[in-house]
Design a protein around this motif. Structure first.
Motif, PDB file in Angstrom:
ATOM      1  N   ARG A   6       0.837  -1.214   0.000  1.00 13.04           N
ATOM      2  CA  ARG A   6       0.000   0.000   0.000  1.00 13.04           C
ATOM      3  C   ARG A   6       0.860   1.247   0.000  1.00 13.04           C
ATOM      4  O   ARG A   6       2.047   1.234   0.358  1.00 13.04           O
ATOM      5  N   ALA A   8       0.332   5.003   1.746  1.00 15.34           N
ATOM      6  CA  ALA A   8      -0.569   5.518   2.785  1.00 15.34           C
ATOM      7  C   ALA A   8      -0.275   6.983   3.112  1.00 15.34           C
ATOM      8  O   ALA A   8       0.210   7.299   4.197  1.00 15.34           O
ATOM      9  N   PRO A   9      -0.543   7.885   2.195  1.00 15.80           N
ATOM     10  CA  PRO A   9      -0.220   9.291   2.444  1.00 15.80           C
ATOM     11  C   PRO A   9      -1.194   9.984   3.400  1.00 15.80           C
ATOM     12  O   PRO A   9      -2.349   9.562   3.532  1.00 15.80           O
ATOM     13  N   SER A  10      -0.715  11.034   4.032  1.00 18.70           N
ATOM     14  CA  SER A  10      -1.588  11.895   4.835  1.00 18.70           C
ATOM     15  C   SER A  10      -1.911  13.109   3.969  1.00 18.70           C
ATOM     16  O   SER A  10      -0.985  13.755   3.461  1.00 18.70           O
ATOM     17  N   GLU A  42      -4.515   8.555   5.111  1.00 16.96           N
ATOM     18  CA  GLU A  42      -4.292   8.603   6.560  1.00 16.96           C
ATOM     19  C   GLU A  42      -4.614  10.005   7.072  1.00 16.96           C
ATOM     20  O   GLU A  42      -3.733  10.838   7.265  1.00 16.96           O
ATOM     21  N   TYR A 204      -1.190   7.915  14.747  1.00 15.65           N
ATOM     22  CA  TYR A 204      -0.627   7.255  13.565  1.00 15.65           C
ATOM     23  C   TYR A 204      -0.273   5.803  13.879  1.00 15.65           C
ATOM     24  O   TYR A 204      -0.639   4.887  13.139  1.00 15.65           O
ATOM     25  N   VAL A 208      -2.212   2.915  11.809  1.00 18.31           N
ATOM     26  CA  VAL A 208      -1.457   2.271  10.727  1.00 18.31           C
ATOM     27  C   VAL A 208      -1.304   0.775  11.011  1.00 18.31           C
ATOM     28  O   VAL A 208      -1.426  -0.059  10.120  1.00 18.31           O
ATOM     29  N   ARG A 222       8.293   2.118   2.630  1.00 19.00           N
ATOM     30  CA  ARG A 222       8.175   3.520   3.068  1.00 19.00           C
ATOM     31  C   ARG A 222       9.560   4.058   3.405  1.00 19.00           C
ATOM     32  O   ARG A 222      10.525   3.297   3.492  1.00 19.00           O
ATOM     33  N   LEU A 226      10.558   6.510   8.896  1.00 20.86           N
ATOM     34  CA  LEU A 226       9.569   5.808   9.713  1.00 20.86           C
ATOM     35  C   LEU A 226      10.144   4.539  10.349  1.00 20.86           C
ATOM     36  O   LEU A 226       9.424   3.763  10.970  1.00 20.86           O
TER      37      LEU A 226
HETATM   38  N1  GLU Z   1       0.823   8.426   6.596  1.00 22.17           N
HETATM   39  C1  GLU Z   1       2.233   8.402   6.788  1.00 22.17           C
HETATM   40  C2  GLU Z   1       2.882   9.604   6.135  1.00 22.17           C
HETATM   41  O1  GLU Z   1       2.297  10.184   5.230  1.00 22.17           O
HETATM   42  C3  GLU Z   1       2.931   7.184   6.186  1.00 22.17           C
HETATM   43  C4  GLU Z   1       2.452   5.917   6.723  1.00 22.17           C
HETATM   44  C5  GLU Z   1       3.207   4.671   6.327  1.00 22.17           C
HETATM   45  O2  GLU Z   1       3.632   4.520   5.164  1.00 22.17           O
HETATM   46  O3  GLU Z   1       3.304   3.830   7.179  1.00 22.17           O
HETATM   47  O4  GLU Z   1       3.961   9.958   6.533  1.00 22.17           O
END
Ligand code: GLU
Length: 292
Positions: A6, A8-10, A42, A204, A208, A222, A226
């Motif tokens: 996936r 998963a952008p904010s 997200e 988060y 997540v 990612r 992170l």
């Molecule tokens: N939503 C997070 C972000 O935009 C990333 C989440 C992830 O890839 O685990 O930084």
């Protein structure tokens, strides 16, 4: 096992080249593996998330040639799920209410013998020196004082025993210090992270972890920023009885002067590169990904 990954952008800003790298490499990997690629929005931070950024993200990804299953999961529609996960953690006795303000947390950190430095969520907080009495907690709740739920590393260790220091995850990419292969999770380095915020019924880390498991995500690509969070996620997976996916952290892309791309760099957003005539193939070249 089907390969599921996936992006998963904010939706708190426009996508830049760093996002394009995460999204396109996850998409390419799903394609190569004959697997699935999901998009997850997200947006639990309702003060910073905006619908116009969400539609801009979808436009950028479609322009890059990515396809994802629809509808994309939007986290703000699932607060009840995160609340159930929080209740499970409460039932295990591994979270506690924290009434401290940001400033008090910063002060607690500077009083630590060696200064705590920064963790995945900024200032590291190691927990209260003395547990708050039930009476005081009740009094604060009656007064309506806001609080966050924090995950206690000490209580988690008490619950899991030796397992706490024997949790591993598979890293197929690389962490900031070259971590690769089977990596020992060290969640306690992050301190007592926030699991549900004062202003928002989730964090988060909780959302997540919950969603990756719910959506059957097997591989997470990612940025290495992170990586420290991953150690916390592995602990949450253990506590909540969820599987641990395989991780593929990648280096952060930097501009010509070596500075990492950030949402505030307007010039390098995908939207502005597109407007100045770049093609999706140019973007691939620029971030060093070969053609699809
Ligand atoms: N939503 C997070 C972000 O935009 C990333 C989440 C992830 O890839 O685990 O930084």
């Amino acid at each position: 096992m089907t390969f599921v990954t996936r992006f998963a952008p904010s939706p708190t800003g426009l996508l830049h080249l760093g996002h394009a790298y995460s999204a396109m490499s996850a998409f390419d990997q799903a394609r190569e593996a004959g697997g699935r690629f999901l998009l997850r929005i997200e947006d639990i931070d309702q003060t910073r998330s905006r619908p116009e950024f969400e539609s801009a993200i979808e436009q950028d990804l479609a322009w890059l040639g990515l396809e994802w299953e629809t509808p994309a999961r939007r986290q703000s529609e699932h607060f009840a799920d995160y609340d159930v996960a929080l209740s499970r953690l409460r039932g295990l006795g591994v979270v506690y209410r924290c009434f401290l303000t940001r400033r008090e947390i910063a002060e607690a950190s500077t009083q630590a013998p060696h200064g705590e430095g920064e963790g995945p969520d900024g200032v590291i907080y190691r927990g209260p020196v003395n547990q708050m009495s039930r009476d005081e907690e009740e009094a604060r709740l009656t007064q309506g004082q806001p609080f966050a739920w924090r995950l206690s590393m000490n209580y988690s260790q008490d619950l899991l025993g030796e397992e706490f220091s024997q949790m591993d995850f598979e890293e197929e990419g690389s962490g900031p210090n070259g971590e690769h292969g089977t990596v020992r999770a060290r969640p306690n380095l992050a301190g007592d992270v926030i699991i549900a915020r004062k202003d928002c019924p989730a964090s988060y880390h909780l959302a997540v972890t919950h969603d990756d498991a719910l959506q059957g995500v097997t591989h997470i690509t990612r940025g290495e920023d992170l990586f420290a969070s991953t150690h916390v996620h592995v602990l949450l997976q253990r506590l909540l009885g969820l599987p641990t996916p395989v991780y593929r952290h990648h280096r952060l892309l930097t501009d010509e002067s070596g500075k990492r791309y950030a949402k505030r760099d307007r010039a390098l957003t995908l939207a502005s590169l597109r407007a100045s005539g770049a093609s999706p193939a140019d973007i691939r070249n620029r971030i060093g990904l070969s053609g699809p």
